[in-house]
Design a protein around this motif. Structure first.
Motif, PDB file in Angstrom:
ATOM      1  N   TYR A   1       0.829  -1.205   0.000  1.00 57.56           N
ATOM      2  CA  TYR A   1       0.000   0.000   0.000  1.00 57.56           C
ATOM      3  C   TYR A   1       0.869   1.262   0.000  1.00 57.56           C
ATOM      4  CZ  TYR A   1      -2.266   4.050   1.887  1.00 57.56           C
ATOM      5  OH  TYR A   1      -2.675   5.350   2.071  1.00 57.56           O
ATOM      6  N   ARG A   2       1.883   1.289   0.852  1.00 61.37           N
ATOM      7  CA  ARG A   2       2.694   2.503   0.979  1.00 61.37           C
ATOM      8  C   ARG A   2       3.445   2.817  -0.319  1.00 61.37           C
ATOM      9  NH1 ARG A   2       2.576   4.875   5.710  1.00 61.37           N
ATOM     10  NH2 ARG A   2       2.324   3.740   7.691  1.00 61.37           N
TER      11      ARG A   2
ATOM     12  N   THR B   1     -11.054   0.358  -9.055  1.00 54.89           N
ATOM     13  CA  THR B   1     -12.154   0.587  -8.107  1.00 54.89           C
ATOM     14  C   THR B   1     -12.022  -0.274  -6.865  1.00 54.89           C
ATOM     15  OG1 THR B   1     -13.652   1.181  -9.922  1.00 54.89           O
ATOM     16  CG2 THR B   1     -14.663   0.477  -7.847  1.00 54.89           C
ATOM     17  N   LYS B   2     -11.820  -1.589  -7.054  1.00 57.70           N
ATOM     18  CA  LYS B   2     -11.802  -2.488  -5.901  1.00 57.70           C
ATOM     19  C   LYS B   2     -10.630  -2.187  -4.979  1.00 57.70           C
ATOM     20  CE  LYS B   2      -9.635  -6.045  -8.791  1.00 57.70           C
ATOM     21  NZ  LYS B   2      -9.821  -7.376  -9.396  1.00 57.70           N
ATOM     22  N   VAL B   3      -9.477  -1.797  -5.551  1.00 59.47           N
ATOM     23  CA  VAL B   3      -8.318  -1.485  -4.723  1.00 59.47           C
ATOM     24  C   VAL B   3      -8.562  -0.215  -3.917  1.00 59.47           C
ATOM     25  CG1 VAL B   3      -5.861  -0.920  -4.766  1.00 59.47           C
ATOM     26  CG2 VAL B   3      -6.756  -2.695  -6.280  1.00 59.47           C
ATOM     27  N   ALA B   4      -9.164   0.778  -4.545  1.00 63.07           N
ATOM     28  CA  ALA B   4      -9.466   2.027  -3.831  1.00 63.07           C
ATOM     29  C   ALA B   4     -10.374   1.772  -2.632  1.00 63.07           C
ATOM     30  CB  ALA B   4     -10.114   3.025  -4.789  1.00 63.07           C
ATOM     31  N   PHE B   5     -11.463   1.047  -2.847  1.00 63.56           N
ATOM     32  CA  PHE B   5     -12.400   0.775  -1.753  1.00 63.56           C
ATOM     33  C   PHE B   5     -11.768  -0.114  -0.678  1.00 63.56           C
ATOM     34  CE2 PHE B   5     -15.779   2.323  -4.562  1.00 63.56           C
ATOM     35  CZ  PHE B   5     -16.620   2.943  -3.653  1.00 63.56           C
ATOM     36  N   ALA B   6     -10.997  -1.100  -1.108  1.00 67.25           N
ATOM     37  CA  ALA B   6     -10.439  -2.039  -0.125  1.00 67.25           C
ATOM     38  C   ALA B   6      -9.355  -1.393   0.726  1.00 67.25           C
ATOM     39  CB  ALA B   6      -9.891  -3.264  -0.843  1.00 67.25           C
ATOM     40  N   TRP B   7      -8.420  -0.659   0.108  1.00 66.41           N
ATOM     41  CA  TRP B   7      -7.405   0.017   0.920  1.00 66.41           C
ATOM     42  C   TRP B   7      -8.058   1.008   1.873  1.00 66.41           C
ATOM     43  CZ3 TRP B   7      -3.690  -2.938   1.186  1.00 66.41           C
ATOM     44  CH2 TRP B   7      -2.815  -3.304   0.168  1.00 66.41           C
TER      45      TRP B   7
ATOM     46  N   TYR C   1      -4.903   9.359   1.931  1.00 63.89           N
ATOM     47  CA  TYR C   1      -4.724   8.985   0.528  1.00 63.89           C
ATOM     48  C   TYR C   1      -5.830   8.048   0.053  1.00 63.89           C
ATOM     49  CZ  TYR C   1      -2.867   6.987  -3.746  1.00 63.89           C
ATOM     50  OH  TYR C   1      -2.724   6.567  -5.045  1.00 63.89           O
ATOM     51  N   THR C   2      -6.231   7.088   0.868  1.00 63.78           N
ATOM     52  CA  THR C   2      -7.295   6.181   0.426  1.00 63.78           C
ATOM     53  C   THR C   2      -8.605   6.940   0.234  1.00 63.78           C
ATOM     54  OG1 THR C   2      -7.944   5.527   2.691  1.00 63.78           O
ATOM     55  CG2 THR C   2      -6.225   4.225   1.605  1.00 63.78           C
TER      56      THR C   2
END
Length: 441
Positions: A312-313, A369-375, A383-384
């Motif tokens: 993530y970082r 989309t899925k990465v944005a919501f999950a993080w 940032y998320t």
């Protein structure tokens, strides 16, 4: 009804809970064992590079905002549109009637999440999953052993990836089946009345055929012959191993990430990369996907928390360094070849985007989309929240959430899939209730 009768009625649920406790205990024991081995036998090795990674805390809010519920309703629209009323299975992409065990597992996760969020009633969740389980208990298996790699949603027939019937089948994917096994564990934990159907399914599948020497084994049809191959790379392999451990399978070598681990620096952060080739053809890649599932469903372990934090970082750092919003993973795209792996590290380079065959296609890198919501659900950082704010306008109340935004020009990657909409629901349910493995509310 007597106490004895109640115990007999609940026996399947009790057995599952005991297996769950044993499985999670095994994961903890392996973590401790691996940590000890690392300290005594691999001092200064690859894992030592994660010693300074402080895992981000999980951002479980315990509640849902009005926006969360609105986003969840958009995601659930996909399943309303794409569930076959006869088989109970769900299309892999909008209006395309094919599915895999991975995608069927995603459907079960989405249904549990929607019920947790109050989007659907418990009775609907049980009915939906129950119908799909009936179909799964009746469909033909590859060589009578394990689910085929793909099925026709409308008929339940074994198909190839073009959704054309195949006499024998394609073989089986150990990772896909393990993802489905995880989903069955979540179903049993949340809906004990479905335990007889899940138990029948687990007993019907010859899961021992995909476990060998503690590794996960896939079956692949090559020129008319079945070839058995080790399956899984760092990230996906450990997620799948956790699922199999829930049902008592010895997959220690699959859970052991250190044996095939190399670390690459990306934007100043250590990124875990597998030393083996992807599909024995191209250099392995690291994407967000398996770590998102691990966190949302199981809540991370000591190792995956560090890996996920570093992955993530690195994406946040790319944004800070370049001004380009970054949320990468595997995803569908709306033009040929229709599927890409947007990596943090892949094919020997950072931020590579690769096709199934290993060709570079960086022009299709997607803010996913899925990465944005999950993080955002997992870590809840400034940032998320920027990522979700960028994605939020894409929600389509008639179709669901598309895959995301093409980085190169800001246009929408308009493919709409079961996996993305399932992850959106799982993310929003995680924010309110924590990891999916927690039974009850």
């Amino acid at each position: 009804m007597s106490v004895k009768d109640n115990i007999i009625k609940a026996r399947s649920h009790i057995i599952f809970l005991l297996a769950l406790a044993c499985g999670l205990g095994l994961v903890t024991a392996i973590d401790s064992r691996s940590d000890g081995a690392d300290e005594t036998q691999n001092a200064g090795g690859q894992m030592a590079q994660f010693d300074d990674v402080s895992p981000l805390p999980l951002a479980i809010a315990g509640t849902s905002s009005p926006d969360d519920i609105a986003y969840a309703q958009i995601a659930w629209r996909y399943f309303q549109n794409n569930t076959d009323p006869t088989t109970g299975l769900v299309n892999s992409t909008d209006n395309y009637p094919s599915t895999t065990m991975w995608e069927t597992g995603s459907y079960f996760v989405a249904t549990i999440s929607a019920e947790r969020l109050g989007i659907i009633a418990r009775s609907e969740a049980v009915a939906r999953i129950g119908l799909a389980l009936e179909t799964l208990n009746d469909i033909r298996l590859f060589d009578g052993m394990l689910p085929n790699k793909a099925y026709n949603v409308r008929t339940g027939e074994l198909v190839n990836y073009a959704n054309e019937p195949v006499a024998r089948g394609l073989g089986w994917s150990a990772l896909d089946i393990a993802r489905m096994v995880a989903a069955l564990g979540h179903v049993e934990a949340n809906y004990p009345e479905l335990a007889p159907q899940t138990a029948r399914l687990i007993n019907r599948w010859h899961l021992s055929e995909m476990v060998e020497n503690g590794q996960l084994i896939g079956g692949n049809m090559i020129e008319g012959n079945l070839r058995r191959d080790q399956e899984g790379r760092v990230g996906y392999e450990q997620y799948a191993a956790k699922a199999m451990m829930l049902f008592g399978y010895d997959v220690y070598n699959a859970y052991d990430a250190e044996s095939h681990l190399m670390v690459r620096d990306v934007e100043g952060h250590p990124i875990p990369v597998d030393t083996r080739l992807h599909r024995n053809v191209t250099p392995a890649f690291t994407v967000s996907e398996p770590y998102l599932f691990d966190g949302l469903e199981f809540g991370f372990d000591a190792r995956s928390a560090r890996f996920a934090t570093a992955i993530y970082r690195a994406q946040e750092a790319r944004y800070r360094n370049s001004g380009i919003l970054t949320a990468v993973s595997e995803s569908h795209i709306d033009v040929a070849p229709y599927f890409i792996y947007s990596s943090v590290w892949g094919g020997g380079a950072p931020w590579a985007v690769m096709t199934f065959r290993g060709d570079r296609l960086d022009s299709k890198r997607t803010i996913t989309t899925k990465v944005a919501f999950a993080w955002d659900a997992l870590f809840g950082t400034d940032y998320t929240r920027e990522l979700v704010a960028a994605i939020a306008p894409l929600g389509d109340t008639e179709r669901g959430w598309p895959e995301g935004i093409y980085e190169i020009d800001g246009t929408t990657n308009s493919s709409v899939t079961v996996n993305t909409n399932a992850v959106v629901l799982a993310s929003l349910a995680f924010r309110a209730h924590g990891p999916l493995i927690r039974a009850g509310r």
